[in-house]
Enzyme design. Structure first.
Site, short mmCIF file in Angstrom:
data_model
loop_
_atom_site.label_atom_id
_atom_site.label_comp_id
_atom_site.label_asym_id
_atom_site.label_seq_id
_atom_site.Cartn_x
_atom_site.Cartn_y
_atom_site.Cartn_z
CB CYS A 30 1.79 2.24 -2.52
SG CYS A 30 -0.18 3.09 -3.84
CG HIS B 233 0.20 -2.48 -3.87
ND1 HIS B 233 1.24 -1.40 -5.09
CD2 HIS B 233 -0.67 -0.76 -3.79
CE1 HIS B 233 0.89 -0.15 -5.20
NE2 HIS B 233 -0.87 -0.48 -4.71
CG ASP C 191 3.31 -4.15 -6.26
OD1 ASP C 191 3.08 -3.31 -5.80
OD2 ASP C 191 2.59 -4.99 -6.06
#
EC number: 3.4.22.-
Length: 399
Positions: A78, A282, A280
């Site tokens: 990430c 993820h 994000d």
């Protein structure tokens, strides 16, 4: 990497599901990477501005890193993806400008496609997950190990040395201190001679014009990616830094910030009140390669959902700010803004000094190691990484 760890994170979409609510109806300004939007009347313009940012997420089914390593970065990549997003924003500003906008299925400039191809998940792409993970070995990180913000900054600094098309100077500050003298030493380059000017990127007219015109002896400016790793508290962010931190997103040079929670990185691109707006990484998507015509289908590289938010005080104190200065005047303007907005605080978020501190080792601008192979081939062998010095880590707290 153990399959158990991969499966644990494979379906992780986001930590902050409670931030998916609609944006409030308010008269407050939203700041996104140096641009302001009035939320009440410009919501669609705001969402369009955010969706134009390149969005890099976990991917699966790419070729194994190093030939035998992981074929997905789910669960560990990430921060690498966030570093890619910050760098991609710098390249967008460099070639297309901050005001460039993206529309779904609309033909884009060739520079856009070329930028996107720098980040594909292939070992021959200069800022791929393969290159970043393998360059991380030189920073003491095993392939498949989680990076902190400073490690990703050091990796980008080294990979940029092999990227002749974008020709960036990457400066990563030390000890919360940005040194003006060192940056100017690194970014001021002698103009190219007429016979090599044609090899420059197409938008580098300033440098080539200088080499032909009356200002032939004036140094050209190498576009600057400035990364400032910071620790804004011990276990949580110190509220005294909040205003200065938010001020950075207002600067026209802003590339946002890398940070998040321990072992969960996000790319912060702006704020509304005391909430940070972030992209994000993820979400696990399938590897995308170039098509037969040489272009990339970019539909999975832009986030078309309403962006997420988190309270700034929930941020882990270990972060890295990013700024892009295409020309020297942009850097001079950034220095003025820092003097005015950041250095006015009693407890300063970071320092900006004119001269190189006398107690520091001499500043030597980074240079590509003397090898006869390409950058991709060079770092394909981790044994050759000892050419680079190991930088001291500055990490988000581990769990």
């Amino acid at each position: 990497m153990p399959q158990l760890v991969l499966s644990k994170y494979e379906n992780q979409i986001t930590i902050f599901t409670d931030y998916l609510e609609e944006y409030p109806d308010t008269d407050e300004l939203v700041w996104i990477l140096g641009k302001q939007h009035l939320l009440k009347t410009e919501k669609s313009k705001l969402l369009s501005d955010i969706s134009a940012r390149l969005w890099f997420t976990y991917r699966r089914k790419f070729s194994p890193i190093g030939g035998t390593g992981p074929s997905s970065d789910a669960g560990w990549g990430c921060m690498l993806r966030c570093g890619q997003m910050m760098l991609a924003q710098a390249l967008i500003c460099r070639h297309l400008g901050r005001d460039w906008s993206w529309e779904k299925q609309k033909e884009q400039p060739k520079e856009y496609q070329r930028i996107l191809q720098c980040f594909l998940d292939r070992k021959d792409c200069c800022y791929s997950i393969h290159q970043m993970a393998q360059m991380g070995v030189g920073e003491g990180k095993s392939i498949g190990e989680w990076f902190g913000p400073n490690t990703v900054a050091q990796v980008l600094k080294k990979l940029a040395l092999f990227d002749e098309w974008n020709s960036l100077a990457v400066y990563v500050s030390m000890d919360n201190t940005v040194v003006i003298e060192d940056i100017k030493k690194m970014c001021r380059v002698l103009p190219l001679s007429a016979d090599t000017a044609g090899d420059r990127p197409p938008d580098s007219l300033t440098a080539s014009n200088q080499s032909k015109g009356t200002s032939a002896h004036c140094p050209a400016w190498k576009p600057l990616l400035l990364i400032v790793p910071l620790r804004l508290g011990i276990n949580q962010i110190n509220p005294v830094y909040v205003d200065a931190f938010k001020e950075c997103f207002k600067m026209p040079q802003s590339l946002g910030a890398l940070g998040g929670k321990p072992n969960n990185a996000y790319y912060f691109i702006g704020f509304l009140g005391d909430e940070l707006i972030f992209l994000d990484p993820h979400t696990t998507q399938t590897f995308v390669d170039t098509e037969e015509n040489g272009t990339v289908n970019d539909q999975t590289f832009h986030c078309l959902q309403s962006p997420q938010r988190m309270n700034i005080l929930n941020l882990d104190p270990s972060v890295a700010l990013g700024f892009f200065c295409k020309e020297e005047k942009d850097f001079d303007n950034w220095c003025s803004l820092v003097q005015k907005e950041i250095l006015k605080e009693n407890l300063r978020m970071f320092e900006l000094v004119q001269k190189h501190p006398s107690h520091w080792p001499p500043f030597v601008p980074p240079a590509k190691p003397e090898v006869t192979t390409t950058g991709a081939e060079f770092i394909d062998s981790t044994e050759q990484l000892e050419e680079f010095d190991l930088e001291e880590d500055f990490e988000i707290l581990s769990v």
